[in-house]
Write an enzyme that holds these catalytic residues in place. Structure first.
Site, short mmCIF file in Angstrom:
data_model
loop_
_atom_site.label_atom_id
_atom_site.label_comp_id
_atom_site.label_asym_id
_atom_site.label_seq_id
_atom_site.Cartn_x
_atom_site.Cartn_y
_atom_site.Cartn_z
N ALA A 91 62.58 -0.04 -67.63
CA ALA A 91 61.17 0.36 -67.63
C ALA A 91 60.52 0.30 -69.01
O ALA A 91 59.31 0.24 -69.13
CB ALA A 91 61.06 1.78 -67.08
N LYS A 92 61.36 0.36 -70.06
CA LYS A 92 60.88 0.29 -71.45
C LYS A 92 59.76 1.28 -71.71
O LYS A 92 58.74 0.96 -72.31
CB LYS A 92 60.45 -1.14 -71.82
CG LYS A 92 61.59 -2.15 -71.69
CD LYS A 92 61.14 -3.56 -72.04
CE LYS A 92 62.28 -4.55 -71.94
NZ LYS A 92 62.66 -4.81 -70.53
N ARG A 93 59.97 2.52 -71.28
CA ARG A 93 58.97 3.56 -71.49
C ARG A 93 59.07 4.10 -72.92
O ARG A 93 60.06 3.90 -73.61
CB ARG A 93 59.17 4.69 -70.49
CG ARG A 93 59.00 4.28 -69.02
CD ARG A 93 57.61 3.74 -68.75
NE ARG A 93 57.33 3.68 -67.32
CZ ARG A 93 57.15 2.56 -66.63
NH1 ARG A 93 57.26 1.40 -67.24
NH2 ARG A 93 56.86 2.59 -65.33
#
Length: 269
Positions: A95-97
């Site tokens: 998700a690369k949050r």
């Protein structure tokens, strides 16, 4: 899932393969478009064909968000199916949050509690208070972007800051975070020559390594420079496996591609 459980699965299967479920309706076999949920139908077939030769699945969340509510429903069905049928599999929400603390807590709840992923990828740019909310979850893993496989990685990640490459500062600083033992790191296979220096900083941490296959990374070089005593590697392949065929044999073709990598891994182990 604990790190010990993941290592045990790697030893049992003689595999440290992670399969990326980057499911694109424009690339899946055309006959699946007639299904009620083509994305889930595709994912289920790939999972059923490969679960015994990989240790992890990594849905790239953008490929699901792009299709709105139907995409999210397909993602939920996919992760529920994996957890119910193959609970030994380590799941990664790619998700690369990365946001301020309160928002990070909500992201963490979404992926760890609602969807029940084992791990999630995180961008470290906003620092400690954006990462620690993810690390607070027991037996869940936070995978920090450290040195990525894209060309733009050189824009910031390898720049010298006070005489040290920025990615090294990220690695060293992250070790001071609360529950840092739950950290893993993304290191691109196209950056294999950096792995020796990375292992000096984080000798035992697991590394998620994309870029083997379609992006040109070498499995042998990654293992020579990055393997630890507990293996410490999850090698991701997405397009090279899941789109091996666009015919009715797509699942069998994916299995054969996965087997090719698994056999190389068994030799390296």
């Amino acid at each position: 899932m604990t790190t010990e459980q993941l290592v045990a699965q790697i030893r049992k299967k003689k595999s440290f393969l992670c399969i990326g479920l980057d499911t694109d309706l424009e690339k899946i076999p055309p006959h699946l478009l007639e299904e009620e949920d083509p994305i889930f139908a595709f994912n289920k077939a790939i999972i059923d064909a490969t679960h015994d030769i990989c240790v992890s699945y990594k849905p790239n969340i953008a490929f699901y968000e792009a299709y709105g509510i139907k995409g999210w429903q397909a993602l939920e069905k996919t992760i529920t199916y994996i957890n119910a049928n193959y609970p030994e599999i380590f799941t990664i929400a790619d998700a690369k949050r990365g946001d301020i603390g309160n928002t990070s807590t909500r992201y963490a709840k979404a992926f760890f509690e609602d969807l029940e992923f084992d791990s999630v990828t995180i961008a470290p740019y906003m620092g400690k208070d954006s990462v620690e909310p993810f690390l607070a979850f027991k037996d869940k893993h936070t995978i920090l972007l450290a040195l990525t496989s894209n060309v733009g990685a050189f824009d910031f990640q390898t720049k010298l800051v006070e005489g040290k490459e920025l990615y090294k500062t990220v690695l060293e600083t992250s070790k001071t975070y609360s529950n840092a033992e739950n950290l893993m790191y993304v290191v691109g296979a196209t950056k294999a020559e950096y792995l020796k220096d990375i292992r000096k900083i984080i000798p035992e941490s697991f590394l998620l390594v994309p870029g083997v296959g379609a992006q040109g990374g070498s499995l042998k070089e990654v293992c020579e420079n990055g393997m630890s005593e507990n293996v410490g590697l999850l090698i991701n392949s997405s397009r090279g496996i899941i789109y091996a065929s666009t015919g009715s044999d797509f699942a069998d073709a994916a299995r054969q591609k996965a087997l090719e990598l698994q056999r190389q891994m068994a030799e390296l182990l």
